[in-house]
Design a protein around this motif. Sequence first.
Motif, PDB file in Angstrom:
ATOM      1  N   GLN B  72      15.431  45.693  15.411  1.00  0.00           N
ATOM      2  CA  GLN B  72      14.563  44.780  16.168  1.00  0.00           C
ATOM      3  C   GLN B  72      14.341  45.210  17.616  1.00  0.00           C
ATOM      4  O   GLN B  72      13.192  45.326  18.041  1.00  0.00           O
ATOM      5  CB  GLN B  72      15.107  43.357  16.090  1.00  0.00           C
ATOM      6  CG  GLN B  72      14.015  42.328  16.154  1.00  0.00           C
ATOM      7  CD  GLN B  72      14.407  41.151  17.013  1.00  0.00           C
ATOM      8  OE1 GLN B  72      15.589  40.981  17.328  1.00  0.00           O
ATOM      9  NE2 GLN B  72      13.448  40.358  17.411  1.00  0.00           N
ATOM     10  N   GLN B  76      10.791  46.382  19.335  1.00  0.00           N
ATOM     11  CA  GLN B  76      10.269  45.650  20.488  1.00  0.00           C
ATOM     12  C   GLN B  76       9.949  46.631  21.615  1.00  0.00           C
ATOM     13  O   GLN B  76       8.907  46.563  22.246  1.00  0.00           O
ATOM     14  CB  GLN B  76      11.323  44.658  20.952  1.00  0.00           C
ATOM     15  CG  GLN B  76      10.733  43.396  21.505  1.00  0.00           C
ATOM     16  CD  GLN B  76      11.751  42.291  21.454  1.00  0.00           C
ATOM     17  OE1 GLN B  76      12.733  42.302  22.164  1.00  0.00           O
ATOM     18  NE2 GLN B  76      11.534  41.334  20.602  1.00  0.00           N
ATOM     19  N   GLN B 101       2.263  45.894  11.879  1.00  0.00           N
ATOM     20  CA  GLN B 101       2.013  45.899  13.331  1.00  0.00           C
ATOM     21  C   GLN B 101       1.686  47.301  13.819  1.00  0.00           C
ATOM     22  O   GLN B 101       0.852  47.489  14.696  1.00  0.00           O
ATOM     23  CB  GLN B 101       3.238  45.364  14.071  1.00  0.00           C
ATOM     24  CG  GLN B 101       3.274  43.857  14.142  1.00  0.00           C
ATOM     25  CD  GLN B 101       4.628  43.373  14.615  1.00  0.00           C
ATOM     26  OE1 GLN B 101       5.627  43.549  13.945  1.00  0.00           O
ATOM     27  NE2 GLN B 101       4.665  42.774  15.791  1.00  0.00           N
ATOM     28  N   LEU B 249      20.775  29.714   0.850  1.00  0.00           N
ATOM     29  CA  LEU B 249      21.473  30.441   1.908  1.00  0.00           C
ATOM     30  C   LEU B 249      20.532  31.519   2.468  1.00  0.00           C
ATOM     31  O   LEU B 249      20.211  32.480   1.765  1.00  0.00           O
ATOM     32  CB  LEU B 249      22.736  31.104   1.352  1.00  0.00           C
ATOM     33  CG  LEU B 249      23.762  30.132   0.758  1.00  0.00           C
ATOM     34  CD1 LEU B 249      24.802  30.880  -0.053  1.00  0.00           C
ATOM     35  CD2 LEU B 249      24.417  29.335   1.870  1.00  0.00           C
ATOM     36  N   ALA B 251      19.078  34.703   4.103  1.00  0.00           N
ATOM     37  CA  ALA B 251      19.646  36.047   4.098  1.00  0.00           C
ATOM     38  C   ALA B 251      20.221  36.406   5.459  1.00  0.00           C
ATOM     39  O   ALA B 251      19.630  36.112   6.496  1.00  0.00           O
ATOM     40  CB  ALA B 251      18.588  37.061   3.693  1.00  0.00           C
ATOM     41  N   SER B 253      22.555  35.224   7.141  1.00  0.00           N
ATOM     42  CA  SER B 253      23.193  34.196   7.967  1.00  0.00           C
ATOM     43  C   SER B 253      24.693  34.197   7.668  1.00  0.00           C
ATOM     44  O   SER B 253      25.141  34.781   6.689  1.00  0.00           O
ATOM     45  CB  SER B 253      22.596  32.827   7.647  1.00  0.00           C
ATOM     46  OG  SER B 253      22.926  32.459   6.323  1.00  0.00           O
ATOM     47  N   GLN B 391       4.380  39.340  10.295  1.00  0.00           N
ATOM     48  CA  GLN B 391       4.633  38.070  10.963  1.00  0.00           C
ATOM     49  C   GLN B 391       4.464  36.896  10.004  1.00  0.00           C
ATOM     50  O   GLN B 391       5.249  35.943  10.032  1.00  0.00           O
ATOM     51  CB  GLN B 391       3.648  37.947  12.125  1.00  0.00           C
ATOM     52  CG  GLN B 391       4.189  37.162  13.282  1.00  0.00           C
ATOM     53  CD  GLN B 391       3.088  36.855  14.271  1.00  0.00           C
ATOM     54  OE1 GLN B 391       2.099  37.593  14.361  1.00  0.00           O
ATOM     55  NE2 GLN B 391       3.230  35.781  14.998  1.00  0.00           N
ATOM     56  N   GLU B 394       7.533  36.794   7.762  1.00  0.00           N
ATOM     57  CA  GLU B 394       8.807  36.474   8.362  1.00  0.00           C
ATOM     58  C   GLU B 394       8.831  35.133   9.079  1.00  0.00           C
ATOM     59  O   GLU B 394       9.811  34.407   8.994  1.00  0.00           O
ATOM     60  CB  GLU B 394       9.174  37.563   9.365  1.00  0.00           C
ATOM     61  CG  GLU B 394      10.594  38.047   9.182  1.00  0.00           C
ATOM     62  CD  GLU B 394      10.826  39.243  10.050  1.00  0.00           C
ATOM     63  OE1 GLU B 394      11.256  39.040  11.182  1.00  0.00           O
ATOM     64  OE2 GLU B 394      10.530  40.368   9.610  1.00  0.00           O
ATOM     65  N   THR B 395       7.738  34.809   9.789  1.00  0.00           N
ATOM     66  CA  THR B 395       7.791  33.585  10.595  1.00  0.00           C
ATOM     67  C   THR B 395       7.030  32.438   9.967  1.00  0.00           C
ATOM     68  O   THR B 395       7.058  31.330  10.493  1.00  0.00           O
ATOM     69  CB  THR B 395       7.240  33.814  12.014  1.00  0.00           C
ATOM     70  OG1 THR B 395       5.837  34.055  11.908  1.00  0.00           O
ATOM     71  CG2 THR B 395       7.892  34.999  12.676  1.00  0.00           C
ATOM     72  N   PRO B 399      10.259  30.750   6.462  1.00  0.00           N
ATOM     73  CA  PRO B 399      10.719  29.422   6.895  1.00  0.00           C
ATOM     74  C   PRO B 399      10.154  28.292   6.031  1.00  0.00           C
ATOM     75  O   PRO B 399      10.853  27.310   5.775  1.00  0.00           O
ATOM     76  CB  PRO B 399      10.192  29.305   8.335  1.00  0.00           C
ATOM     77  CG  PRO B 399       9.946  30.676   8.778  1.00  0.00           C
ATOM     78  CD  PRO B 399       9.618  31.478   7.553  1.00  0.00           C
ATOM     79  N   GLN B 402      12.153  27.994   3.040  1.00  0.00           N
ATOM     80  CA  GLN B 402      13.444  27.411   3.404  1.00  0.00           C
ATOM     81  C   GLN B 402      13.328  25.907   3.589  1.00  0.00           C
ATOM     82  O   GLN B 402      14.251  25.169   3.254  1.00  0.00           O
ATOM     83  CB  GLN B 402      13.902  28.041   4.708  1.00  0.00           C
ATOM     84  CG  GLN B 402      15.245  28.714   4.612  1.00  0.00           C
ATOM     85  CD  GLN B 402      15.577  29.342   5.945  1.00  0.00           C
ATOM     86  OE1 GLN B 402      14.784  30.093   6.511  1.00  0.00           O
ATOM     87  NE2 GLN B 402      16.734  29.023   6.454  1.00  0.00           N
ATOM     88  N   SER B 403      12.195  25.461   4.130  1.00  0.00           N
ATOM     89  CA  SER B 403      12.035  24.018   4.333  1.00  0.00           C
ATOM     90  C   SER B 403      11.987  23.305   2.982  1.00  0.00           C
ATOM     91  O   SER B 403      12.438  22.168   2.862  1.00  0.00           O
ATOM     92  CB  SER B 403      10.797  23.720   5.180  1.00  0.00           C
ATOM     93  OG  SER B 403       9.621  23.903   4.431  1.00  0.00           O
ATOM     94  N   GLN B 406      15.342  22.794   1.986  1.00  0.00           N
ATOM     95  CA  GLN B 406      15.972  21.717   2.751  1.00  0.00           C
ATOM     96  C   GLN B 406      15.477  20.353   2.305  1.00  0.00           C
ATOM     97  O   GLN B 406      15.863  19.340   2.869  1.00  0.00           O
ATOM     98  CB  GLN B 406      15.684  21.894   4.247  1.00  0.00           C
ATOM     99  CG  GLN B 406      16.430  23.078   4.862  1.00  0.00           C
ATOM    100  CD  GLN B 406      16.004  23.352   6.279  1.00  0.00           C
ATOM    101  OE1 GLN B 406      14.949  22.891   6.723  1.00  0.00           O
ATOM    102  NE2 GLN B 406      16.804  24.109   7.009  1.00  0.00           N
ATOM    103  N   LYS B 423      -2.947  30.612  11.701  1.00  0.00           N
ATOM    104  CA  LYS B 423      -2.667  30.651  13.135  1.00  0.00           C
ATOM    105  C   LYS B 423      -2.122  32.030  13.534  1.00  0.00           C
ATOM    106  O   LYS B 423      -2.519  32.595  14.556  1.00  0.00           O
ATOM    107  CB  LYS B 423      -1.644  29.565  13.472  1.00  0.00           C
ATOM    108  CG  LYS B 423      -1.494  29.321  14.943  1.00  0.00           C
ATOM    109  CD  LYS B 423      -0.490  28.213  15.213  1.00  0.00           C
ATOM    110  CE  LYS B 423       0.021  28.340  16.626  1.00  0.00           C
ATOM    111  NZ  LYS B 423       1.210  27.523  16.874  1.00  0.00           N
TER     112      LYS B 423
END
Lengths: 319, 426
Positions: B72, B76, B101, B249, B251, B253, B391, B394-395, B399, B402-403, B406, B423
Motif C-alpha cells: 500500500q 501510494q 489505477q 470474518l 480477510a 483482520s 476502488q 475494495e471500497t 464493504p 460485509q454489511s 452484519q 460515485k
Amino acid sequence: MTATLSKVDRGRAQEARPRPPRRYRLSNLDTKVSPYLFVAPFFVLFGAIGLFPLLYTAYVSLFDWEVGADEPLFIGLENYRTLFEDDQFWNALFNTFSIFLLSSAPQIVVAVLIAALLNANLRARTGWRMGVLLPYVASLVALTIIFGNLFGPQYGLVNDVLGIIGIDPIDWQASTFGSHVAIASMVNWRWTGYNALIILAAMQAIPRDVYEAALVDGASALRQFFSITLPMLKPTLIFVIITTTIGGLQIFTEPKLFEPSGGSGGGTEHQYQTVVLYLYQSAFQGLDLGYASAIAWVLFMIVIAVAALNFFITRRAVR
Amino acid sequence: MRHRWISVLICAAVSAAATTACGTGGASQTADGNTELTIATFNEFGYEELFKEYEAAHPDVKITQRKTGQGQPHHQNLFTKLGAGSGLADIEGVEEGYLSQVMSKASQFNDLKEIGPKIEDGRWLDWKTQAMTTKDGKLIGYGTDIGPLAMCYRKDLFAQAGLPSDPEGVKALFATWDSYFAAGDQFVAKVPGVAWFDSAAQVYNAMHNQLETGYYDKSDKLVVDTNSDIKSNWTAVTGAVAKGQSARLGAFSNEWNTGFKLGKFATKTCPSWMLGVVETQAGPENKDKWAVTDAFPNGGGNWGGSYLSVPKQSKNAKKAAELAAWLTAPEQQIKAFKAKGTFPSQTKALEAPELLEQTNAYFGGVKAGELFATQAKKIKAAQYKGPADGQIQETVFSPALQSVEQGKNADEAWTTAVEGAKKAAK
C-alpha cells in the motif's frame, strides 16, 4: 519628506555625499535588521509549514485536481457545492461530533475529579500522579490495535464480559452507536490522565489562603470545590476544552485502525468514518486532491467555529 | 489524534502537487560514467542475488533497490510521484490490485514493446500480458509473479460433515459455484458452529474476476447495474450468507486470524501465496487438517502477482527496460521463486523441474508447485479493468457485502453498492 524641501546652496557643488564608513553602515543595518532576523525563524517556519499549506490548500480546493492528472481543471466553488450535497460528508460530520461528545464531555468531568483526588493528601502522591499519565505514554497505534481486539465483534473480550453479566453481544463494528462508544473509550483512556495533570497543576496554583478563609466561614468541602476551585480553574478549563475540541474534531488514527480490513471507509456503511478519515480516503484512495482540500477547509472552519463557541460558553458558565 | 493530522495531510497533498517533490529525482550517471538504475519494489520480489549477477555481467550498470515493506505505501508513493512528475525509480513494481489505477495513467509509462529489447513470443501466460496491455496495444509492464487460485479446505471438518475429503473426491464439490454453495448447505447443516467460507467478499471477488465483463465495458462505461452477471453473483453470495455459510470474518483482520486458529470455516479461496498465510494463522496445532486441491469453481482465477514497469520520468528508460526484461525472464524468475517463493508468470518457468517438485509439508506434503502451475493454465483471459475498478471492488462492493453479513438487507445493500460504484467512477 525630502522632496518637499527646497535645495539650499551651501556653497558647495552638488556632489555625492561621501557614504558613511563601512563599519557605521553595518552597525546601522544591525540595529534595523537584526531584530527581524531574530524573530524570522518562527515566521519563516510558520509561513512554510503553516500558512503556505493552508493557503495552497484553499487554492487546490478550487480545482478538479486528481493525483497524476495532466491538467488540473479550474472549477471554482464546485467542490464545495458537491461537498454540501454529499451525504457521506454529513454522515462523517455527525460521526465526528458524536465521537467528540462521547469522548470530550466525560473526559473533562472525570479529569477534574481525578485532579481533585490527586490534589488531596495521598500516600505516594508522585506515584499516583505519574500513574495517570501512563496511558498517554503508550503508543497510540499499539493502544488502538489492542482496543480493536477488545471490541472484536465475535471473539472480543468486551463481549465475553458482557455475556457473563447477561447482556447480548454487541457488534461493535456494525452498530453506529456501539462503534462510537468503542472509539470514544480509546480517546478517553488515552487523554483523561493527561488532562487531569494539567488541571491538577492549575489547582495547585490556587492560593491556600482562599481556602483558609472559606474554612473559617464554615464552607463545606463540596462548597469549596464549586465556589473556589472550579471558578479559579476557568482559564485552564478553557485551554483544555479548546485543545480537546481541536483534537476531537480531527480524530483520525483511532477510527482508521478500528477498521479490521485496514480500509479508510470507517465501517461497512461508514458507521464510524470521521471527517478526517473521509478526507484521507478522498485524497489517498480516491486520489481526488481538490475535493480533499475542500473537506480540509470546511473542517478548518468548523474547528474554529466550535472552539470559539466553546470559549464563550465556558467563559459564561464557569464564573 | 492531537498530532495535527490535518496539516500533515495537507503537507503531503501539497508536496504531491508541487513540482519539486520530496523524492531524490531520477537517477542518472555516476561520477565514473556508469549508469545508475533504481528499482522500487515492495514485500519480497527475491531479486537481491539477481542484481549482483546482472552487475557482474554489466560492469557499467549499478543497481540501487528501494524496498518498501508493504504494497500500500509503495503504490501510494507511486501515484503521488507520478502526479509530481519526478522522484520515481527507473523501474517501479506494480501489483495486480492497483492495475486499474495504473492503466488509467498508462500515458505516463513507457511502452516496453517500443523501448525494450526484443522478447520471445509467449514468454508469459497470455492473460498476464493482456492485463498490462493498453487498448491501443502498448505493453506497460513485464509480468513477474502471479497468484493462481486453488481451493483450500479442512479435511477433518469435511469428513465430519460426511463430505468426501481426499483431494480427488472433493473436486466434484468445487466444479462450479452452484455445486460449491450446494455443498456449503450440506456442510452447515451437519457441522454446527462452523461456516463454509471465511467471508462473502472473498468468494464474491473470485467469482467476479471470472466474469468476461466486470464493472466496466471495454469503452470504459460503468455497467455495474446493467451487467446481469454481477447481480447474479451478488444474489448467489448473499443467498449463501443468509443460509449461514459465511463466518463473517473480513480477510486479514485479527478476528479472521482467530477464525483460522479456532477452525471456524471449512474452505478458503487459495492463491499460491495463501498457503503461507494459512500456515502462519492456523498454526502448528492445525497441521495436516488443511488440504489444497487443484480445482476451483468455474475453472481458475488469479489473485495477486506483480509487474515491472518503466515510468516516462526515468532518464535511463532503455537500460531500465533491459534490466526489467532480464529480471522477468524465466531463468531469473525461477531463481526468485527459489529465493522467496514468488510464483512465476512465465510459461517456461511453469515447466521447470524446481517448480514442479516443490512440496508443502503443512498441507500434507502436497506437490504445491505442480498444483498451482496446473491452476495457472486454467485461466482463460484477463477481465478488462476500468479506471476505478480497484476502488469499486475494495471500497464499495467488499464493504457492502460485509454489511449484508452484519445483517443488512441484501437488496438495500445492492442499491448502496450500485450508487457507491457510480460515485467512485465519477
